[in-house]
Write a protein that holds these residues in place. Structure first.
Motif, PDB file in Angstrom:
ATOM      1  N   LEU A  60     -54.835 -67.768 142.735  1.00  0.00           N
ATOM      2  CA  LEU A  60     -54.066 -68.327 141.616  1.00  0.00           C
ATOM      3  C   LEU A  60     -53.090 -69.405 142.090  1.00  0.00           C
ATOM      4  CD1 LEU A  60     -53.212 -65.084 139.609  1.00  0.00           C
ATOM      5  CD2 LEU A  60     -54.752 -66.916 138.926  1.00  0.00           C
ATOM      6  N   THR A  61     -52.412 -69.130 143.192  1.00  0.00           N
ATOM      7  CA  THR A  61     -51.398 -70.059 143.688  1.00  0.00           C
ATOM      8  C   THR A  61     -52.020 -71.383 144.114  1.00  0.00           C
ATOM      9  OG1 THR A  61     -50.055 -68.201 144.428  1.00  0.00           O
ATOM     10  CG2 THR A  61     -49.545 -70.338 145.367  1.00  0.00           C
ATOM     11  N   ALA A  77     -49.206 -65.703 139.212  1.00  0.00           N
ATOM     12  CA  ALA A  77     -49.267 -65.222 140.601  1.00  0.00           C
ATOM     13  C   ALA A  77     -47.934 -64.620 141.021  1.00  0.00           C
ATOM     14  CB  ALA A  77     -49.650 -66.365 141.542  1.00  0.00           C
ATOM     15  N   ALA A  78     -46.832 -65.255 140.636  1.00  0.00           N
ATOM     16  CA  ALA A  78     -45.509 -64.788 141.048  1.00  0.00           C
ATOM     17  C   ALA A  78     -45.114 -63.490 140.359  1.00  0.00           C
ATOM     18  CB  ALA A  78     -44.463 -65.863 140.760  1.00  0.00           C
ATOM     19  N   PHE A  79     -45.315 -63.400 139.069  1.00  0.00           N
ATOM     20  CA  PHE A  79     -44.831 -62.238 138.328  1.00  0.00           C
ATOM     21  C   PHE A  79     -45.804 -61.059 138.332  1.00  0.00           C
ATOM     22  CE2 PHE A  79     -42.023 -65.496 136.749  1.00  0.00           C
ATOM     23  CZ  PHE A  79     -40.807 -64.826 136.676  1.00  0.00           C
ATOM     24  N   LEU A  80     -47.045 -61.312 138.710  1.00  0.00           N
ATOM     25  CA  LEU A  80     -48.030 -60.236 138.730  1.00  0.00           C
ATOM     26  C   LEU A  80     -48.347 -59.747 140.142  1.00  0.00           C
ATOM     27  CD1 LEU A  80     -49.998 -58.553 136.974  1.00  0.00           C
ATOM     28  CD2 LEU A  80     -51.686 -60.359 137.351  1.00  0.00           C
ATOM     29  N   LEU A  81     -48.424 -60.677 141.104  1.00  0.00           N
ATOM     30  CA  LEU A  81     -48.965 -60.316 142.413  1.00  0.00           C
ATOM     31  C   LEU A  81     -48.013 -60.502 143.586  1.00  0.00           C
ATOM     32  CD1 LEU A  81     -52.413 -61.999 141.812  1.00  0.00           C
ATOM     33  CD2 LEU A  81     -51.936 -59.544 141.738  1.00  0.00           C
ATOM     34  N   ASP A  94     -42.611 -63.564 145.844  1.00  0.00           N
ATOM     35  CA  ASP A  94     -42.110 -64.646 146.696  1.00  0.00           C
ATOM     36  C   ASP A  94     -42.704 -66.002 146.317  1.00  0.00           C
ATOM     37  OD1 ASP A  94     -44.555 -63.736 147.599  1.00  0.00           O
ATOM     38  OD2 ASP A  94     -44.062 -63.830 149.714  1.00  0.00           O
ATOM     39  N   VAL A  95     -43.785 -66.009 145.559  1.00  0.00           N
ATOM     40  CA  VAL A  95     -44.380 -67.260 145.093  1.00  0.00           C
ATOM     41  C   VAL A  95     -43.436 -67.968 144.110  1.00  0.00           C
ATOM     42  CG1 VAL A  95     -46.345 -68.230 143.801  1.00  0.00           C
ATOM     43  CG2 VAL A  95     -46.735 -66.509 145.553  1.00  0.00           C
ATOM     44  N   LEU A  96     -42.444 -67.240 143.583  1.00  0.00           N
ATOM     45  CA  LEU A  96     -41.436 -67.878 142.742  1.00  0.00           C
ATOM     46  C   LEU A  96     -40.711 -68.986 143.487  1.00  0.00           C
ATOM     47  CD1 LEU A  96     -39.656 -65.090 140.653  1.00  0.00           C
ATOM     48  CD2 LEU A  96     -40.858 -67.098 139.819  1.00  0.00           C
ATOM     49  N   LEU A  97     -40.553 -68.821 144.796  1.00  0.00           N
ATOM     50  CA  LEU A  97     -39.907 -69.857 145.597  1.00  0.00           C
ATOM     51  C   LEU A  97     -40.747 -71.126 145.611  1.00  0.00           C
ATOM     52  CD1 LEU A  97     -38.757 -67.658 148.611  1.00  0.00           C
ATOM     53  CD2 LEU A  97     -37.464 -68.273 146.559  1.00  0.00           C
ATOM     54  N   LEU A  98     -42.055 -70.968 145.666  1.00  0.00           N
ATOM     55  CA  LEU A  98     -42.962 -72.112 145.607  1.00  0.00           C
ATOM     56  C   LEU A  98     -42.893 -72.762 144.230  1.00  0.00           C
ATOM     57  CD1 LEU A  98     -45.172 -73.667 147.194  1.00  0.00           C
ATOM     58  CD2 LEU A  98     -46.825 -72.119 146.161  1.00  0.00           C
ATOM     59  N   LEU A  99     -42.882 -71.936 143.203  1.00  0.00           N
ATOM     60  CA  LEU A  99     -42.769 -72.443 141.841  1.00  0.00           C
ATOM     61  C   LEU A  99     -41.448 -73.180 141.652  1.00  0.00           C
ATOM     62  CD1 LEU A  99     -44.005 -72.634 139.000  1.00  0.00           C
ATOM     63  CD2 LEU A  99     -42.911 -70.451 138.482  1.00  0.00           C
ATOM     64  N   GLY A 100     -40.396 -72.704 142.299  1.00  0.00           N
ATOM     65  CA  GLY A 100     -39.102 -73.375 142.219  1.00  0.00           C
ATOM     66  C   GLY A 100     -39.158 -74.784 142.773  1.00  0.00           C
ATOM     67  N   GLY A 101     -39.760 -74.940 143.941  1.00  0.00           N
ATOM     68  CA  GLY A 101     -39.906 -76.272 144.524  1.00  0.00           C
ATOM     69  C   GLY A 101     -40.785 -77.178 143.689  1.00  0.00           C
ATOM     70  N   MET A 102     -41.883 -76.627 143.200  1.00  0.00           N
ATOM     71  CA  MET A 102     -42.772 -77.406 142.329  1.00  0.00           C
ATOM     72  C   MET A 102     -42.037 -77.805 141.051  1.00  0.00           C
ATOM     73  SD  MET A 102     -46.310 -75.203 142.743  1.00  0.00           S
ATOM     74  CE  MET A 102     -46.965 -75.786 141.196  1.00  0.00           C
ATOM     75  N   PRO A 138     -44.050 -53.377 139.351  1.00  0.00           N
ATOM     76  CA  PRO A 138     -44.130 -53.318 140.811  1.00  0.00           C
ATOM     77  C   PRO A 138     -43.549 -54.530 141.539  1.00  0.00           C
ATOM     78  CG  PRO A 138     -46.187 -52.599 139.850  1.00  0.00           C
ATOM     79  CD  PRO A 138     -45.352 -53.142 138.736  1.00  0.00           C
ATOM     80  N   GLU A 139     -43.768 -55.726 141.039  1.00  0.00           N
ATOM     81  CA  GLU A 139     -43.250 -56.902 141.739  1.00  0.00           C
ATOM     82  C   GLU A 139     -41.733 -56.933 141.742  1.00  0.00           C
ATOM     83  OE1 GLU A 139     -44.527 -59.210 143.922  1.00  0.00           O
ATOM     84  OE2 GLU A 139     -46.001 -57.624 143.699  1.00  0.00           O
ATOM     85  N   PHE A 140     -41.112 -56.495 140.644  1.00  0.00           N
ATOM     86  CA  PHE A 140     -39.656 -56.445 140.622  1.00  0.00           C
ATOM     87  C   PHE A 140     -39.148 -55.350 141.556  1.00  0.00           C
ATOM     88  CE2 PHE A 140     -35.610 -54.793 139.102  1.00  0.00           C
ATOM     89  CZ  PHE A 140     -34.841 -55.941 139.215  1.00  0.00           C
ATOM     90  N   SER A 141     -39.849 -54.223 141.588  1.00  0.00           N
ATOM     91  CA  SER A 141     -39.453 -53.139 142.493  1.00  0.00           C
ATOM     92  C   SER A 141     -39.484 -53.608 143.946  1.00  0.00           C
ATOM     93  CB  SER A 141     -40.378 -51.930 142.328  1.00  0.00           C
ATOM     94  OG  SER A 141     -40.298 -51.431 141.033  1.00  0.00           O
ATOM     95  N   GLY A 142     -40.530 -54.322 144.319  1.00  0.00           N
ATOM     96  CA  GLY A 142     -40.640 -54.848 145.678  1.00  0.00           C
ATOM     97  C   GLY A 142     -39.558 -55.878 145.973  1.00  0.00           C
ATOM     98  N   PHE A 143     -39.283 -56.756 145.006  1.00  0.00           N
ATOM     99  CA  PHE A 143     -38.227 -57.751 145.180  1.00  0.00           C
ATOM    100  C   PHE A 143     -36.869 -57.067 145.325  1.00  0.00           C
ATOM    101  CE2 PHE A 143     -34.826 -60.105 143.042  1.00  0.00           C
ATOM    102  CZ  PHE A 143     -34.730 -61.199 143.887  1.00  0.00           C
ATOM    103  N   TYR A 144     -36.603 -56.101 144.483  1.00  0.00           N
ATOM    104  CA  TYR A 144     -35.321 -55.398 144.513  1.00  0.00           C
ATOM    105  C   TYR A 144     -35.129 -54.696 145.854  1.00  0.00           C
ATOM    106  CZ  TYR A 144     -31.451 -52.469 143.002  1.00  0.00           C
ATOM    107  OH  TYR A 144     -30.225 -51.854 142.905  1.00  0.00           O
ATOM    108  N   PHE A 145     -36.152 -54.021 146.326  1.00  0.00           N
ATOM    109  CA  PHE A 145     -36.100 -53.325 147.606  1.00  0.00           C
ATOM    110  C   PHE A 145     -35.875 -54.297 148.767  1.00  0.00           C
ATOM    111  CE2 PHE A 145     -38.164 -51.745 151.453  1.00  0.00           C
ATOM    112  CZ  PHE A 145     -37.616 -50.483 151.586  1.00  0.00           C
ATOM    113  N   SER A 146     -36.635 -55.390 148.778  1.00  0.00           N
ATOM    114  CA  SER A 146     -36.601 -56.318 149.917  1.00  0.00           C
ATOM    115  C   SER A 146     -35.427 -57.276 149.884  1.00  0.00           C
ATOM    116  CB  SER A 146     -37.892 -57.129 149.969  1.00  0.00           C
ATOM    117  OG  SER A 146     -38.982 -56.286 150.190  1.00  0.00           O
TER     118      SER A 146
END
Length: 189
Positions: free
Chosen positions: A8-9, A38-42, A45-53, A97-105
């Motif tokens: 997707l990315t 890709a960022a919100f489902l899988l 960290d791809v949000l950082l790429l989306l931010g630059g784009m 799950p993606e938010f849980s992983g982000f929150y943890f990390s």
């Protein structure tokens, strides 16, 4: 999940690169939608790429702020809703799950339990080892081909932001490795 996110990315990044060259708004919206999913489902960290784009698209007029908020926000909301519904059914409790992983990390910074590396590790170890000869060529692309500059900005923006986290793994920079190869290819071309 890394492989599915990469499909997707990279499809989204390809649409963004073509939109940058052609100024095609349909490609711009496709890029935003694909990378948002890709960022919100899988891979959050791809949000950082989306931010630059996104910064590039806003700066060059490919998309307006209201349109970016509408397209990205709608896509993010639908993706989150689908993820919560499906994943909660499998986990048997309400979860995104993606938010849980982000929150943890990132928020709790618990990923440091798996080890830490210095802030420059991606630039000095991970990228040189994974790209080998393509790495110096990629860095030279900024001086050789001006059309590589937006891609380079997005790649380095991503690496700089992901470097803030103390826990580092090569797989975290997978989304930008193809971009660095494109930079290197522009020098060779």
């Amino acid at each position: 999940m890394n492989v599915f996110a990469m499909v997707l990315t990279m499809t989204g990044v390809g649409a963004w690169a073509r939109a940058t060259a052609t100024r095609d708004s349909r490609l711009t919206f496709r890029a935003v939608r694909l990378v948002t999913v890709a960022a919100f489902l899988l891979r959050c960290d791809v949000l950082l790429l989306l931010g630059g784009m996104g910064l590039h698209m806003l700066a060059t007029g490919l998309i307006s702020v209201p349109r970016a908020v509408w397209v990205g926000g709608t896509c993010a909301a639908l993706t989150i809703a689908a993820s919560v519904l499906v994943d909660s059914w499998f986990y048997r409790y309400w979860v995104w799950p993606e938010f849980s992983g982000f929150y943890f990390s990132a928020v709790l910074n618990k990923s440091i339990e798996w080890g830490t590396s210095p802030w420059h590790w991606y630039l000095t170890v991970a990228l040189p080892k994974s790209l080998m000869c393509a790495y110096p060529l990629a860095m030279a692309s900024v001086f050789v081909e001006r059309r590589a500059r937006p891609l380079m900005f997005v790649g380095l923006f991503y690496v700089a932001l992901i470097s803030i986290l103390e826990h580092k793994e090569l797989r975290f920079i997978f989304p930008v490795l193809p971009l660095f190869n494109v930079y290197a290819a522009t020098v060779l071309a």
